[in-house]
Design a protein around this motif. Structure first.
Motif, PDB file in Angstrom:
ATOM      1  N   GLU A  48      43.989  29.148  37.164  1.00 20.09           N
ATOM      2  CA  GLU A  48      44.159  30.198  38.160  1.00 20.09           C
ATOM      3  C   GLU A  48      44.249  31.554  37.471  1.00 20.09           C
ATOM      4  OE1 GLU A  48      43.772  32.052  40.977  1.00 20.09           O
ATOM      5  OE2 GLU A  48      44.307  30.096  41.838  1.00 20.09           O
ATOM      6  N   TRP A  49      43.431  32.508  37.913  1.00 21.32           N
ATOM      7  CA  TRP A  49      43.431  33.826  37.282  1.00 21.32           C
ATOM      8  C   TRP A  49      44.141  34.875  38.128  1.00 21.32           C
ATOM      9  CZ3 TRP A  49      38.657  37.449  37.621  1.00 21.32           C
ATOM     10  CH2 TRP A  49      38.111  37.415  38.902  1.00 21.32           C
ATOM     11  N   LEU A  50      44.529  34.513  39.334  1.00 22.55           N
ATOM     12  CA  LEU A  50      45.258  35.438  40.182  1.00 22.55           C
ATOM     13  C   LEU A  50      46.767  35.260  39.997  1.00 22.55           C
ATOM     14  CD1 LEU A  50      43.228  35.151  43.513  1.00 22.55           C
ATOM     15  CD2 LEU A  50      42.884  36.739  41.602  1.00 22.55           C
ATOM     16  N   ARG A  90      39.358  33.563  50.061  1.00 21.74           N
ATOM     17  CA  ARG A  90      39.649  33.425  48.633  1.00 21.74           C
ATOM     18  C   ARG A  90      38.408  33.751  47.795  1.00 21.74           C
ATOM     19  NH1 ARG A  90      42.584  31.233  44.068  1.00 21.74           N
ATOM     20  NH2 ARG A  90      41.188  31.992  42.439  1.00 21.74           N
ATOM     21  N   LEU A  91      37.259  33.190  48.156  1.00 25.93           N
ATOM     22  CA  LEU A  91      36.038  33.429  47.395  1.00 25.93           C
ATOM     23  C   LEU A  91      35.600  34.891  47.508  1.00 25.93           C
ATOM     24  CD1 LEU A  91      34.032  30.181  48.248  1.00 25.93           C
ATOM     25  CD2 LEU A  91      35.326  30.686  46.179  1.00 25.93           C
ATOM     26  N   LEU A 130      35.129  40.302  44.921  1.00 24.96           N
ATOM     27  CA  LEU A 130      35.487  41.721  44.850  1.00 24.96           C
ATOM     28  C   LEU A 130      36.234  42.036  43.560  1.00 24.96           C
ATOM     29  CD1 LEU A 130      36.614  42.336  48.537  1.00 24.96           C
ATOM     30  CD2 LEU A 130      34.632  43.353  47.408  1.00 24.96           C
ATOM     31  N   LEU A 131      37.174  41.176  43.191  1.00 27.47           N
ATOM     32  CA  LEU A 131      37.951  41.415  41.976  1.00 27.47           C
ATOM     33  C   LEU A 131      37.063  41.349  40.749  1.00 27.47           C
ATOM     34  CD1 LEU A 131      40.611  41.908  40.547  1.00 27.47           C
ATOM     35  CD2 LEU A 131      41.084  39.451  40.668  1.00 27.47           C
ATOM     36  N   ALA A 132      36.160  40.359  40.704  1.00 28.98           N
ATOM     37  CA  ALA A 132      35.245  40.245  39.567  1.00 28.98           C
ATOM     38  C   ALA A 132      34.369  41.493  39.452  1.00 28.98           C
ATOM     39  CB  ALA A 132      34.373  38.996  39.715  1.00 28.98           C
ATOM     40  N   GLY A 133      33.927  42.020  40.603  1.00 26.85           N
ATOM     41  CA  GLY A 133      33.114  43.228  40.572  1.00 26.85           C
ATOM     42  C   GLY A 133      33.892  44.424  40.038  1.00 26.85           C
ATOM     43  N   GLN A 134      35.152  44.556  40.456  1.00 22.45           N
ATOM     44  CA  GLN A 134      35.973  45.662  39.975  1.00 22.45           C
ATOM     45  C   GLN A 134      36.273  45.533  38.482  1.00 22.45           C
ATOM     46  OE1 GLN A 134      36.949  48.505  41.714  1.00 22.45           O
ATOM     47  NE2 GLN A 134      35.426  47.643  43.118  1.00 22.45           N
ATOM     48  N   LEU A 135      36.509  44.309  38.032  1.00 19.21           N
ATOM     49  CA  LEU A 135      36.752  44.105  36.600  1.00 19.21           C
ATOM     50  C   LEU A 135      35.506  44.445  35.781  1.00 19.21           C
ATOM     51  CD1 LEU A 135      38.800  40.777  36.679  1.00 19.21           C
ATOM     52  CD2 LEU A 135      39.650  43.061  36.137  1.00 19.21           C
ATOM     53  N   ALA A 136      34.333  44.060  36.309  1.00 23.99           N
ATOM     54  CA  ALA A 136      33.087  44.384  35.603  1.00 23.99           C
ATOM     55  C   ALA A 136      32.896  45.893  35.517  1.00 23.99           C
ATOM     56  CB  ALA A 136      31.900  43.729  36.310  1.00 23.99           C
TER      57      ALA A 136
END
Length: 325
Positions: free
Chosen positions: A188-190, A228-229, A234-240
């Motif tokens: 889990e990464w959240l 959840r997905l 969205l989080l992956a996009g912001q991290l990128a």
């Protein structure tokens, strides 16, 4: 480098059982992938979300079946009745349960195929639309016909996927179920407290919840699995974006500091006082301009919120430093 547990998800869809070169092209078309993508991957197929479900949970006795509805019934095969040669009549299979009879009807059927699907004297679970024809109940071209031992393979809530000509929903469903077997249990990464507060399933459980729904609402964007997905995406996009921004900011730039003289005169000449948000934006922009690395900043605001005067003050700082604007 891609983490080892994820490698199976980035294999070609053709690595899944039953997907050959012809179906591969149809799957790619159904997934609406860009033309430069050579082959769809397993993960691309898992992102192909259903648009609804076919509810097969109604399992009435034949005497209680409602014509015009989808039903899943348990019947015994009594008799096969093939049409006369060169006739347009359908191939009919007579079946029954303990309460009534049901004719299962096929047009342009291969008798050998029907005999394998519904062998004489055997009990089968069939699912499809029940209709009333005169005094008889009938089901035309059942969607499923399985032995009792194989009832687990019959999706009582069957996801409906966007398709293209030549590609059946059963083919997509079968491929996605094979793809789900490749999804690993990921750490889990959240934040655990956030996950608990939202009641969010894990990544693998979320994918399974959408592609193996337990309720019709599970395939809607309002479901916890879908949410959840969407949050992960969205989080992956912001991290990128954050990584790109960090890499850009590490590139050496020119420090533009200025002595504040032009800005002071401009401020005094304005017929209004800057808002707190404008002053805060100017502080951040001034700090970025004075730093020895490249600035990456977007000034955003509604029409009439005062973006132009903020840009003017930033230009003034550049002029103070001997640059042009």
């Amino acid at each position: 480098m891609r983490p080892e547990p994820l490698t199976p998800l980035f294999a070609s869809v053709q690595s899944l059982e039953g997907i050959g070169p012809k179906l591969l092209l149809l799957v790619k078309k159904a997934l609406s992938l860009p033309g430069q993508v050579a082959e769809p991957r397993v993960i691309d197929l898992l992102w192909h979300m259903p648009t609804g479900v076919i509810d097969r949970r109604a399992q009435p006795l034949l005497s209680q079946a409602v014509p015009g509805t989808i039903a899943t019934v348990k019947v015994r095969v009594l008799k096969h009745r093939a049409p006369p040669r060169n006739s347009k009549a359908p191939y009919t299979v007579q079946t029954e349960d303990e309460t009534a009879r049901l004719d299962i009807v096929f047009f342009h059927a291969d008798p050998r195929f029907v005999e394998r699907m519904l062998p004489m004297g055997e009990v089968r679970i069939v699912s499809g639309r029940i209709e009333q024809y005169g005094e008889k109940l009938q089901m035309m071209h059942p969607d499923y016909a399985v032995a009792e031992a194989d009832i687990a393979s019959l999706p009582l809530l069957e996801p409906v996927y966007p398709l293209v000509a030549g590609l059946s929903g059963k083919t997509v469903l079968k491929a996605i179920r094979k793809a789900l077997e490749r999804v690993p249990e990921l750490p889990e990464w959240l934040d655990p407290a956030f996950v608990a507060e939202q009641g969010a399933p894990g990544f693998k459980a979320a994918l399974a919840g959408i592609h193996r729904p337990q309720e019709p609402a599970d395939v809607t964007p309002q479901s916890r699995a879908w949410q959840r997905l969407a949050f992960d995406e969205l989080l992956a996009g912001q991290l990128a974006l954050g990584l790109v921004r960090q890499a850009t900011r590490s590139v050496k730039g020119r420090s533009i500091e200025g002595d504040g003289g032009v800005r002071t005169r401009l401020m005094a000449a304005l017929p209004f006082v800057l808002t707190g948000s404008q002053i805060q934006a100017l502080k951040e922009i001034a700090a970025d301009l004075a730093a020895p690395h490249r600035m990456m900043r977007l000034l955003q605001g509604d029409v009439g919120s005062g973006k132009t005067v903020v840009a003017l003050m930033a230009m003034a700082q550049a002029i103070e430093a001997g640059a042009q604007a």
